[in-house]
Design a protein around this motif. Structure first.
Motif, PDB file in Angstrom:
ATOM      1  N   MET A   1      -8.745 -23.957  -8.725  1.00 21.38           N
ATOM      2  CA  MET A   1      -9.132 -23.231  -7.528  1.00 21.38           C
ATOM      3  C   MET A   1      -7.910 -22.515  -6.957  1.00 21.38           C
ATOM      4  N   LEU A   2      -8.113 -21.290  -6.547  1.00 22.71           N
ATOM      5  CA  LEU A   2      -7.026 -20.504  -5.992  1.00 22.71           C
ATOM      6  C   LEU A   2      -7.017 -20.626  -4.479  1.00 22.71           C
ATOM      7  N   ASN A   3      -5.848 -20.868  -3.933  1.00 22.30           N
ATOM      8  CA  ASN A   3      -5.695 -20.938  -2.487  1.00 22.30           C
ATOM      9  C   ASN A   3      -4.967 -19.669  -2.044  1.00 22.30           C
ATOM     10  N   ILE A   4      -5.743 -18.676  -1.589  1.00 26.56           N
ATOM     11  CA  ILE A   4      -5.172 -17.382  -1.215  1.00 26.56           C
ATOM     12  C   ILE A   4      -5.327 -17.191   0.283  1.00 26.56           C
ATOM     13  N   SER A   5      -4.219 -16.975   0.945  1.00 28.17           N
ATOM     14  CA  SER A   5      -4.234 -16.771   2.391  1.00 28.17           C
ATOM     15  C   SER A   5      -4.660 -15.349   2.717  1.00 28.17           C
ATOM     16  N   PRO A   6      -5.578 -15.180   3.672  1.00 29.74           N
ATOM     17  CA  PRO A   6      -5.987 -13.828   4.071  1.00 29.74           C
ATOM     18  C   PRO A   6      -4.988 -13.156   5.017  1.00 29.74           C
ATOM     19  N   THR A   7      -3.935 -13.873   5.360  1.00 28.92           N
ATOM     20  CA  THR A   7      -2.949 -13.340   6.294  1.00 28.92           C
ATOM     21  C   THR A   7      -1.923 -12.496   5.544  1.00 28.92           C
ATOM     22  N   ILE A   8      -1.640 -11.327   6.085  1.00 29.84           N
ATOM     23  CA  ILE A   8      -0.590 -10.476   5.531  1.00 29.84           C
ATOM     24  C   ILE A   8       0.539 -10.409   6.563  1.00 29.84           C
ATOM     25  N   LEU A   9       1.740 -10.624   6.115  1.00 26.44           N
ATOM     26  CA  LEU A   9       2.893 -10.656   7.005  1.00 26.44           C
ATOM     27  C   LEU A   9       3.396  -9.249   7.304  1.00 26.44           C
ATOM     28  N   THR A  10       4.033  -9.096   8.451  1.00 29.12           N
ATOM     29  CA  THR A  10       4.581  -7.806   8.863  1.00 29.12           C
ATOM     30  C   THR A  10       5.575  -7.288   7.823  1.00 29.12           C
ATOM     31  N   GLU A  11       6.432  -8.169   7.326  1.00 27.87           N
ATOM     32  CA  GLU A  11       7.428  -7.765   6.331  1.00 27.87           C
ATOM     33  C   GLU A  11       6.752  -7.282   5.054  1.00 27.87           C
ATOM     34  N   GLU A  12       5.663  -7.949   4.692  1.00 36.71           N
ATOM     35  CA  GLU A  12       4.960  -7.580   3.464  1.00 36.71           C
ATOM     36  C   GLU A  12       4.310  -6.206   3.580  1.00 36.71           C
ATOM     37  N   ILE A  13       3.663  -5.938   4.700  1.00 37.20           N
ATOM     38  CA  ILE A  13       3.018  -4.637   4.871  1.00 37.20           C
ATOM     39  C   ILE A  13       4.071  -3.536   4.959  1.00 37.20           C
ATOM     40  N   SER A  14       5.206  -3.824   5.568  1.00 37.62           N
ATOM     41  CA  SER A  14       6.299  -2.844   5.619  1.00 37.62           C
ATOM     42  C   SER A  14       6.793  -2.534   4.209  1.00 37.62           C
ATOM     43  N   LYS A  15       6.955  -3.569   3.405  1.00 34.41           N
ATOM     44  CA  LYS A  15       7.415  -3.389   2.028  1.00 34.41           C
ATOM     45  C   LYS A  15       6.407  -2.562   1.215  1.00 34.41           C
ATOM     46  N   LEU A  16       5.130  -2.829   1.390  1.00 32.44           N
ATOM     47  CA  LEU A  16       4.094  -2.083   0.672  1.00 32.44           C
ATOM     48  C   LEU A  16       4.111  -0.603   1.058  1.00 32.44           C
ATOM     49  N   ILE A  17       4.274  -0.333   2.334  1.00 29.04           N
ATOM     50  CA  ILE A  17       4.298   1.062   2.795  1.00 29.04           C
ATOM     51  C   ILE A  17       5.557   1.769   2.284  1.00 29.04           C
ATOM     52  N   ARG A  18       6.678   1.085   2.301  1.00 36.77           N
ATOM     53  CA  ARG A  18       7.913   1.691   1.786  1.00 36.77           C
ATOM     54  C   ARG A  18       7.804   2.025   0.299  1.00 36.77           C
ATOM     55  N   SER A  19       6.966   1.299  -0.432  1.00 36.13           N
ATOM     56  CA  SER A  19       6.834   1.531  -1.872  1.00 36.13           C
ATOM     57  C   SER A  19       5.977   2.753  -2.208  1.00 36.13           C
ATOM     58  N   LEU A  20       5.310   3.333  -1.201  1.00 37.40           N
ATOM     59  CA  LEU A  20       4.498   4.529  -1.441  1.00 37.40           C
ATOM     60  C   LEU A  20       5.403   5.706  -1.792  1.00 37.40           C
ATOM     61  N   LEU A  21       4.949   6.544  -2.691  1.00 38.89           N
ATOM     62  CA  LEU A  21       5.715   7.723  -3.076  1.00 38.89           C
ATOM     63  C   LEU A  21       5.561   8.823  -2.030  1.00 38.89           C
ATOM     64  N   ASN A  22       6.642   9.532  -1.733  1.00 34.64           N
ATOM     65  CA  ASN A  22       6.622  10.559  -0.695  1.00 34.64           C
ATOM     66  C   ASN A  22       5.866  11.823  -1.089  1.00 34.64           C
ATOM     67  N   ARG A  23       6.035  12.296  -2.268  1.00 33.59           N
ATOM     68  CA  ARG A  23       5.523  13.609  -2.651  1.00 33.59           C
ATOM     69  C   ARG A  23       4.157  13.514  -3.314  1.00 33.59           C
ATOM     70  N   LYS A  24       3.229  12.862  -2.679  1.00 33.98           N
ATOM     71  CA  LYS A  24       1.865  12.742  -3.191  1.00 33.98           C
ATOM     72  C   LYS A  24       0.939  13.603  -2.357  1.00 33.98           C
ATOM     73  N   ALA A  25      -0.245  13.896  -2.915  1.00 38.78           N
ATOM     74  CA  ALA A  25      -1.238  14.697  -2.188  1.00 38.78           C
ATOM     75  C   ALA A  25      -1.680  13.950  -0.938  1.00 38.78           C
ATOM     76  N   LEU A  26      -2.018  14.695   0.096  1.00 41.28           N
ATOM     77  CA  LEU A  26      -2.528  14.080   1.318  1.00 41.28           C
ATOM     78  C   LEU A  26      -3.825  13.357   1.023  1.00 41.28           C
ATOM     79  N   LYS A  27      -4.026  12.272   1.699  1.00 39.68           N
ATOM     80  CA  LYS A  27      -5.241  11.486   1.518  1.00 39.68           C
ATOM     81  C   LYS A  27      -6.293  11.965   2.514  1.00 39.68           C
TER      82      LYS A  27
END
Length: 118
Positions: A1-27
């Protein structure tokens, strides 16, 4: 059984956003990745709280379900009647992209821990 927390940390979301590429088409929301990266300093905590709420409650906003798929032809192909001569680009809400990255990270980590990809 997998124990996955639904909580996302502020640091984690910041890291995910920083990993986005700058020169992509607008969403769909027309927010450039570069702008979201700058705004992250101000909105990361609130974004993490809202995201955690959505994961916990199972709510999916209608705007998160909308996307546009654009079909582009690949230059230099000899026969444009073949499907391989085209490429699909999906334009989604930028926050959906961030949430998808988070879910992929959770699944990848669980697969490694439980040796599911041997």
């Amino acid at each position: 059984m997998l124990n996955i927390s639904p909580t996302i940390l502020t640091e984690e979301i910041s890291k995910l956003i920083r990993s986005l590429l700058n020169r992509k088409a607008l969403k769909l929301d027309s927010i450039p990745n570069k702008v979201l990266k700058v705004a992250t300093l101000v909105i990361a905590k609130d974004l993490a709280e809202v995201t955690s709420y959505y994961f916990t409650s199972g709510i999916i906003l209608k705007s998160f379900k909308k996307f546009i798929t654009v079909v582009l032809y690949k230059e230099g192909k000899k026969d444009y009647s073949l499907l391989g001569s085209y490429r699909l680009i999906t334009l989604k809400n930028i926050l959906v992209k961030v949430l998808e990255k988070h879910v992929v990270n959770i699944i990848s980590k669980a697969a490694e821990e439980h040796r599911l990809l041997l």
